[in-house]
Design a protein around this motif. Sequence first.
Motif, PDB file in Angstrom:
ATOM      1  N   GLY A  18      19.856 -19.901  12.766  1.00  0.00           N
ATOM      2  CA  GLY A  18      19.230 -21.192  12.503  1.00  0.00           C
ATOM      3  C   GLY A  18      18.549 -21.288  11.153  1.00  0.00           C
ATOM      4  N   ASN A  19      19.209 -20.754  10.120  1.00  0.00           N
ATOM      5  CA  ASN A  19      18.596 -20.756   8.795  1.00  0.00           C
ATOM      6  C   ASN A  19      19.668 -20.994   7.730  1.00  0.00           C
ATOM      7  OD1 ASN A  19      17.300 -20.181   6.371  1.00  0.00           O
ATOM      8  ND2 ASN A  19      16.009 -18.607   7.289  1.00  0.00           N
ATOM      9  N   ASP A  20      19.619 -22.167   7.098  1.00  0.00           N
ATOM     10  CA  ASP A  20      20.595 -22.505   6.061  1.00  0.00           C
ATOM     11  C   ASP A  20      20.336 -21.806   4.731  1.00  0.00           C
ATOM     12  OD1 ASP A  20      22.115 -24.120   7.703  1.00  0.00           O
ATOM     13  OD2 ASP A  20      21.051 -25.948   7.153  1.00  0.00           O
ATOM     14  N   LYS A  21      19.230 -21.056   4.636  1.00  0.00           N
ATOM     15  CA  LYS A  21      18.935 -20.330   3.398  1.00  0.00           C
ATOM     16  C   LYS A  21      19.626 -18.969   3.343  1.00  0.00           C
ATOM     17  CE  LYS A  21      14.510 -22.535   2.557  1.00  0.00           C
ATOM     18  NZ  LYS A  21      13.078 -22.336   2.327  1.00  0.00           N
ATOM     19  N   ILE A  22      20.318 -18.601   4.418  1.00  0.00           N
ATOM     20  CA  ILE A  22      21.037 -17.324   4.444  1.00  0.00           C
ATOM     21  C   ILE A  22      22.259 -17.424   3.538  1.00  0.00           C
ATOM     22  CG2 ILE A  22      22.463 -15.817   5.886  1.00  0.00           C
ATOM     23  CD1 ILE A  22      20.512 -16.465   8.195  1.00  0.00           C
ATOM     24  N   SER A  23      22.432 -16.399   2.696  1.00  0.00           N
ATOM     25  CA  SER A  23      23.613 -16.369   1.829  1.00  0.00           C
ATOM     26  C   SER A  23      24.097 -14.933   1.676  1.00  0.00           C
ATOM     27  CB  SER A  23      23.311 -16.974   0.459  1.00  0.00           C
ATOM     28  OG  SER A  23      22.336 -16.209  -0.216  1.00  0.00           O
ATOM     29  N   LEU A  24      25.380 -14.807   1.428  1.00  0.00           N
ATOM     30  CA  LEU A  24      25.988 -13.508   1.177  1.00  0.00           C
ATOM     31  C   LEU A  24      26.445 -13.467  -0.274  1.00  0.00           C
ATOM     32  CD1 LEU A  24      28.167 -13.056   4.388  1.00  0.00           C
ATOM     33  CD2 LEU A  24      25.828 -12.311   3.976  1.00  0.00           C
ATOM     34  N   SER A  25      26.243 -12.327  -0.892  1.00  0.00           N
ATOM     35  CA  SER A  25      26.591 -12.170  -2.307  1.00  0.00           C
ATOM     36  C   SER A  25      27.726 -11.161  -2.440  1.00  0.00           C
ATOM     37  CB  SER A  25      25.373 -11.688  -3.083  1.00  0.00           C
ATOM     38  OG  SER A  25      25.709 -11.428  -4.418  1.00  0.00           O
ATOM     39  N   THR A  26      28.766 -11.558  -3.152  1.00  0.00           N
ATOM     40  CA  THR A  26      29.900 -10.678  -3.406  1.00  0.00           C
ATOM     41  C   THR A  26      29.444  -9.502  -4.266  1.00  0.00           C
ATOM     42  OG1 THR A  26      31.335 -12.611  -3.398  1.00  0.00           O
ATOM     43  CG2 THR A  26      32.245 -10.586  -4.317  1.00  0.00           C
ATOM     44  N   PRO A  27      29.790  -8.293  -3.875  1.00  0.00           N
ATOM     45  CA  PRO A  27      29.380  -7.138  -4.683  1.00  0.00           C
ATOM     46  C   PRO A  27      30.098  -7.109  -6.028  1.00  0.00           C
ATOM     47  CG  PRO A  27      30.853  -6.445  -2.929  1.00  0.00           C
ATOM     48  CD  PRO A  27      30.562  -7.910  -2.710  1.00  0.00           C
ATOM     49  N   LYS A  28      29.417  -6.612  -7.025  1.00  0.00           N
ATOM     50  CA  LYS A  28      30.002  -6.517  -8.358  1.00  0.00           C
ATOM     51  C   LYS A  28      30.999  -5.356  -8.437  1.00  0.00           C
ATOM     52  CE  LYS A  28      26.049  -8.494 -10.848  1.00  0.00           C
ATOM     53  NZ  LYS A  28      25.729  -9.435  -9.865  1.00  0.00           N
ATOM     54  N   ARG A  29      30.722  -4.288  -7.679  1.00  0.00           N
ATOM     55  CA  ARG A  29      31.620  -3.134  -7.662  1.00  0.00           C
ATOM     56  C   ARG A  29      32.554  -3.223  -6.465  1.00  0.00           C
ATOM     57  NH1 ARG A  29      27.912   1.728  -6.888  1.00  0.00           N
ATOM     58  NH2 ARG A  29      27.477   0.329  -5.203  1.00  0.00           N
ATOM     59  N   LYS A  30      33.776  -2.780  -6.661  1.00  0.00           N
ATOM     60  CA  LYS A  30      34.752  -2.767  -5.575  1.00  0.00           C
ATOM     61  C   LYS A  30      34.273  -1.816  -4.469  1.00  0.00           C
ATOM     62  CE  LYS A  30      39.602  -2.313  -4.627  1.00  0.00           C
ATOM     63  NZ  LYS A  30      40.924  -2.429  -5.152  1.00  0.00           N
ATOM     64  N   ASN A  31      34.451  -2.224  -3.220  1.00  0.00           N
ATOM     65  CA  ASN A  31      34.082  -1.452  -2.036  1.00  0.00           C
ATOM     66  C   ASN A  31      32.573  -1.267  -1.852  1.00  0.00           C
ATOM     67  OD1 ASN A  31      36.788  -1.152  -1.294  1.00  0.00           O
ATOM     68  ND2 ASN A  31      36.991   0.656  -2.584  1.00  0.00           N
ATOM     69  N   ALA A  32      31.759  -2.003  -2.583  1.00  0.00           N
ATOM     70  CA  ALA A  32      30.315  -1.955  -2.380  1.00  0.00           C
ATOM     71  C   ALA A  32      29.958  -2.885  -1.228  1.00  0.00           C
ATOM     72  CB  ALA A  32      29.582  -2.367  -3.650  1.00  0.00           C
ATOM     73  N   SER A  33      28.758  -2.737  -0.710  1.00  0.00           N
ATOM     74  CA  SER A  33      28.307  -3.571   0.407  1.00  0.00           C
ATOM     75  C   SER A  33      28.045  -4.997  -0.052  1.00  0.00           C
ATOM     76  CB  SER A  33      27.008  -3.002   0.978  1.00  0.00           C
ATOM     77  OG  SER A  33      27.217  -1.704   1.449  1.00  0.00           O
ATOM     78  N   VAL A  34      28.314  -5.926   0.848  1.00  0.00           N
ATOM     79  CA  VAL A  34      27.968  -7.328   0.620  1.00  0.00           C
ATOM     80  C   VAL A  34      26.464  -7.450   0.847  1.00  0.00           C
ATOM     81  CG1 VAL A  34      28.249  -9.657   1.532  1.00  0.00           C
ATOM     82  CG2 VAL A  34      30.236  -8.170   1.279  1.00  0.00           C
ATOM     83  N   GLU A  35      25.766  -8.138  -0.036  1.00  0.00           N
ATOM     84  CA  GLU A  35      24.316  -8.272   0.081  1.00  0.00           C
ATOM     85  C   GLU A  35      23.960  -9.535   0.845  1.00  0.00           C
ATOM     86  OE1 GLU A  35      23.088  -8.041  -4.019  1.00  0.00           O
ATOM     87  OE2 GLU A  35      22.916  -5.870  -3.902  1.00  0.00           O
ATOM     88  N   LEU A  36      22.963  -9.417   1.719  1.00  0.00           N
ATOM     89  CA  LEU A  36      22.478 -10.516   2.543  1.00  0.00           C
ATOM     90  C   LEU A  36      21.127 -10.974   2.005  1.00  0.00           C
ATOM     91  CD1 LEU A  36      22.469 -12.252   5.172  1.00  0.00           C
ATOM     92  CD2 LEU A  36      21.487 -10.245   6.323  1.00  0.00           C
ATOM     93  N   PHE A  37      21.017 -12.278   1.740  1.00  0.00           N
ATOM     94  CA  PHE A  37      19.788 -12.860   1.221  1.00  0.00           C
ATOM     95  C   PHE A  37      19.299 -13.971   2.138  1.00  0.00           C
ATOM     96  CE2 PHE A  37      21.759 -11.052  -2.498  1.00  0.00           C
ATOM     97  CZ  PHE A  37      20.700 -10.612  -3.285  1.00  0.00           C
ATOM     98  N   VAL A  38      17.989 -14.149   2.181  1.00  0.00           N
ATOM     99  CA  VAL A  38      17.379 -15.342   2.760  1.00  0.00           C
ATOM    100  C   VAL A  38      16.622 -15.974   1.601  1.00  0.00           C
ATOM    101  CG1 VAL A  38      15.777 -16.295   4.433  1.00  0.00           C
ATOM    102  CG2 VAL A  38      17.206 -14.348   5.064  1.00  0.00           C
TER     103      VAL A  38
END
Length: 72
Positions: A18-38
């Motif tokens: 229930g939060n529209d401020k959640i976003s995922l960020s594409t990693p800059k390096r291949k095979n790195a983790s996707v970052e989760l932001f609020v």
Amino acid sequence: MTPAELAAVQAHLRRLLGNDKISLSTPKRKNASVELFVGDEFVGTVHRDAEDGEVSYSVQIVVLAEDLSQLN
């Protein structure tokens, strides 16, 4: 993760939590983790797992002890 997977996981997390401020960020390096932001705050990572023909996504949320003291 593909851009379509990122969008689908992000939309699901927004609905689920229930939060529209959640976003995922594409990693800059291949095979790195996707970052989760609020909003602008980094809160964790999202990992894709493909095993036995099944795909799942796990979310790891980071809670710093210093952030807990802000609640008192």
